[in-house]
Design a protein around this motif. Structure first.
Motif, short mmCIF file in Angstrom:
data_model
loop_
_atom_site.label_atom_id
_atom_site.label_comp_id
_atom_site.label_asym_id
_atom_site.label_seq_id
_atom_site.Cartn_x
_atom_site.Cartn_y
_atom_site.Cartn_z
N UNK A 404 29.37 51.48 46.44
CA UNK A 404 30.11 50.23 46.70
C UNK A 404 31.57 50.33 47.10
N UNK A 405 31.93 51.58 46.98
CA UNK A 405 33.57 51.39 47.26
C UNK A 405 34.01 50.96 48.61
N UNK A 406 33.08 50.80 49.51
CA UNK A 406 33.52 50.22 50.84
C UNK A 406 34.05 48.63 50.62
N UNK A 407 33.54 48.11 49.48
CA UNK A 407 33.90 46.62 49.18
C UNK A 407 35.37 46.78 48.93
N UNK A 408 36.05 47.95 48.51
CA UNK A 408 37.31 47.80 47.70
C UNK A 408 38.43 47.14 48.51
N UNK A 409 38.32 47.48 49.85
CA UNK A 409 39.55 47.19 50.81
C UNK A 409 39.44 45.64 50.94
N UNK A 410 38.19 44.93 50.81
CA UNK A 410 37.82 43.66 51.05
C UNK A 410 38.57 42.66 49.91
N UNK A 411 38.21 43.32 48.48
CA UNK A 411 38.70 42.76 47.55
C UNK A 411 40.21 43.02 47.24
N UNK A 412 40.92 43.98 47.61
CA UNK A 412 42.20 44.03 47.63
C UNK A 412 42.78 43.00 48.91
N UNK A 413 42.21 42.68 49.90
CA UNK A 413 42.53 41.63 50.72
C UNK A 413 42.42 40.06 50.21
N UNK A 414 41.33 39.88 49.30
CA UNK A 414 40.90 38.51 49.08
C UNK A 414 41.18 38.24 47.72
N UNK A 415 41.81 39.27 46.96
CA UNK A 415 41.97 38.80 45.59
C UNK A 415 43.29 39.55 45.03
N UNK A 436 36.87 30.79 43.21
CA UNK A 436 35.59 30.61 43.03
C UNK A 436 34.70 31.06 44.37
N UNK A 437 35.32 30.52 45.43
CA UNK A 437 34.74 30.70 46.81
C UNK A 437 34.85 32.11 47.19
N UNK A 438 35.78 32.82 46.91
CA UNK A 438 35.89 34.25 47.22
C UNK A 438 35.10 35.32 46.33
N UNK A 439 34.81 34.82 45.24
CA UNK A 439 33.94 35.53 44.35
C UNK A 439 32.56 35.50 44.88
N UNK A 440 32.08 34.28 45.19
CA UNK A 440 30.85 33.89 45.75
C UNK A 440 30.80 34.81 46.78
N UNK A 441 31.60 34.85 47.61
CA UNK A 441 31.65 35.46 49.05
C UNK A 441 31.41 36.82 48.56
N UNK A 442 32.14 37.46 47.78
CA UNK A 442 32.00 39.01 47.28
C UNK A 442 30.51 39.43 46.87
N UNK A 443 29.85 38.46 46.34
CA UNK A 443 28.73 38.38 45.58
C UNK A 443 27.60 38.37 46.76
N UNK A 444 27.90 37.65 47.58
CA UNK A 444 26.80 37.89 48.67
C UNK A 444 27.10 39.03 49.58
#
Length: 450
Positions: A404-415, A436-444
């Motif tokens: 799941x490490x491909x999600x790391x860049x998105x988290x750094x951009x959105x959190x 809350x919105x970004x957390x829901x988007x990450x889970x999706x």
């Protein structure tokens, strides 16, 4: 009328103007119609300052400005005969070519006053139309002004402009309809109105297509609204870094402007700057600018910018809310639109008043006290926008497995990443501040990828 009138470009160049503000001494049933009463009974001093500001916004030379107290509304001239004669003397002695009456005039009243004063007379509606005509820069803005002006002229062409000793053509509204307009009959005028309405309908369809494209990449729309000169364009520039015209004048900008901007935690939104509102904005003007103001109707969030240094800001606030209601924002039965009040220009207030406003705004989730000029309070406003659009800020620990490490860049951009712990098994634990919105988007995103 003196030498101050020129027709080289169809406009009155550097016109010397008188500004007259009628105010009723008392409101009684004998005073006249309800619409006239509502305007005439408002405080004269604030109306006078605003009327002079409107005149100066189109570079008129205001040589005299005065409040005229009325006992009653005169159907023929609005004001009494004694005051009409007094103003006629001022027009001559001050070599004025234009008299602005800060109130709607009937065609009969306008015609009679022009005969008495031997000068061009425009009312509040005509002055606002002139300003809008000067400010419109896009095709859409020009079309909207032309439509509003033709609807305004429709009842005045024959009845008001019978004195052809002063033939004034051209594109400017203060020049009057001119000889060619006087010769035009109502059928031709109506054909022009129908053509403009058809062109504006095409503009509306084009805007709908643009909105549909934006919704495919669903960035929320945040619309700035407020009384004219409240500082919307300055705030727009401060937040987005754009170069929109922002000057200390009424209706400095007219055409809508949209820019993308990034909120503190990386969410992209579209910010829309709209035309400023004003008290007693003519109904046909609101109708003509509906295509532009539809941006407000489509907005996910409205920022109501208020000039807190203006002593009349409460009345201005009521005017803005009334026009928003006319447009359909938060009208009973409609979907509710979130509104944040932006208390602007706190840099012009005493420190005690600033401290009080900051305290009040801190205890509210729908108010931000700012100075668009100095930047004070802007960070708090952006955080409030983000919280309103995205929900409250959460403290979360997210563990990303090796696949799941491909999600790391998105988290750094959105959190906001507070801490990172790289595990021996290749997984990574991130301590986050995330909406809350970004957390829901990450889970999706996580579910889709698994």
């Amino acid at each position: 009328m003196g030498n101050n009138q020129t027709e080289t470009d169809g406009r009155w160049d550097a016109t010397r103007a008188l500004v007259i503000v009628p105010v009723l001494k008392s409101v009684s049933p004998a005073s006249g119609g309800g619409e006239q009463i509502s305007r005439l009974s408002r405080p004269g001093e604030t109306r006078l300052a605003e009327a002079v500001g409107l005149a100066e916004a189109i570079e008129l030379d205001v040589v005299h400005a005065d409040i005229v107290a009325l006992n009653t509304v005169r159907p023929a001239t609005l004001i009494g005969s004694g005051k009409v004669d007094e103003i006629a003397g001022l027009v001559v002695s001050l070599d004025a070519g234009l008299v602005i009456v800060d109130h709607p005039l009937t065609p009969v009243q306008q015609r009679n006053l022009e005969k008495a004063w031997k000068a061009k007379v425009i009312d509040r509606t005509g002055l606002i139309l002139e300003i809008f005509g000067r400010r419109a820069s896009t095709k859409e803005g020009v079309l909207q002004v032309q439509l509003a002006h033709l609807n305004y002229q429709k009842g005045r062409l024959v009845r008001s402009w019978t004195h052809l000793e002063r033939q004034r053509g051209g594109a400017g509204f203060m020049g009057g309809p001119g000889e060619t307009q006087i010769e035009a009959d109502r059928r031709i005028l109506q054909e022009k109105i129908v053509r403009l309405e058809r062109e504006l309908e095409q503009v509306r369809r084009t805007r709908q297509l643009h909105r549909a494209k934006r919704k495919k990449v669903p960035h929320p729309v945040v619309a700035l609204v407020g009384y004219t000169n409240a500082g919307k364009s300055t705030l727009f520039n401060t937040i987005t870094g754009a170069g929109v015209l922002a000057e200390d004048m009424l209706f400095a900008t007219l055409d809508p402007t949209l820019r993308r901007m990034t909120l503190p935690h990386g969410r992209m939104v579209i910010l829309s700057d709209t035309v400023g509102f004003i008290s007693d904005l003519p109904t046909h003007l609101v109708a003509a600018f509906r295509a532009t103001l539809e941006e407000v109707l489509e907005a996910d969030l409205v920022l109501h910018v208020r000039d807190m240094s203006d002593p009349d800001n409460q009345a201005h606030c009521a005017d803005v809310l009334r026009i928003l209601s006319e447009l359909g924002v938060n009208r009973p039965g409609s979907s509710p639109t979130e509104i944040i009040e932006v208390w602007n220009k706190i840099d012009l207030l005493p420190q005690t008043a600033v401290d009080d406003m900051i305290g009040k705004s801190a205890s509210s989730d729908r108010v931000a006290a700012v100075s668009a000029v100095t930047g004070k309070g802007i960070d708090g406003l952006l955080a409030l926008i983000e919280e309103t659009l995205s929900g409250t800020l959460l403290s979360e620990t997210v563990v990303l497995r090796p696949r799941e490490l491909s999600h790391m860049a998105w988290l750094y951009d959105h959190a906001n990443v507070l801490d990172r712990d790289d595990k021996e098994d290749g997984s990574v634990a991130l301590d986050l501040e995330i909406t809350q919105h970004e957390m829901a988007e990450f889970e999706r995103r996580r579910r889709v990828a698994s």
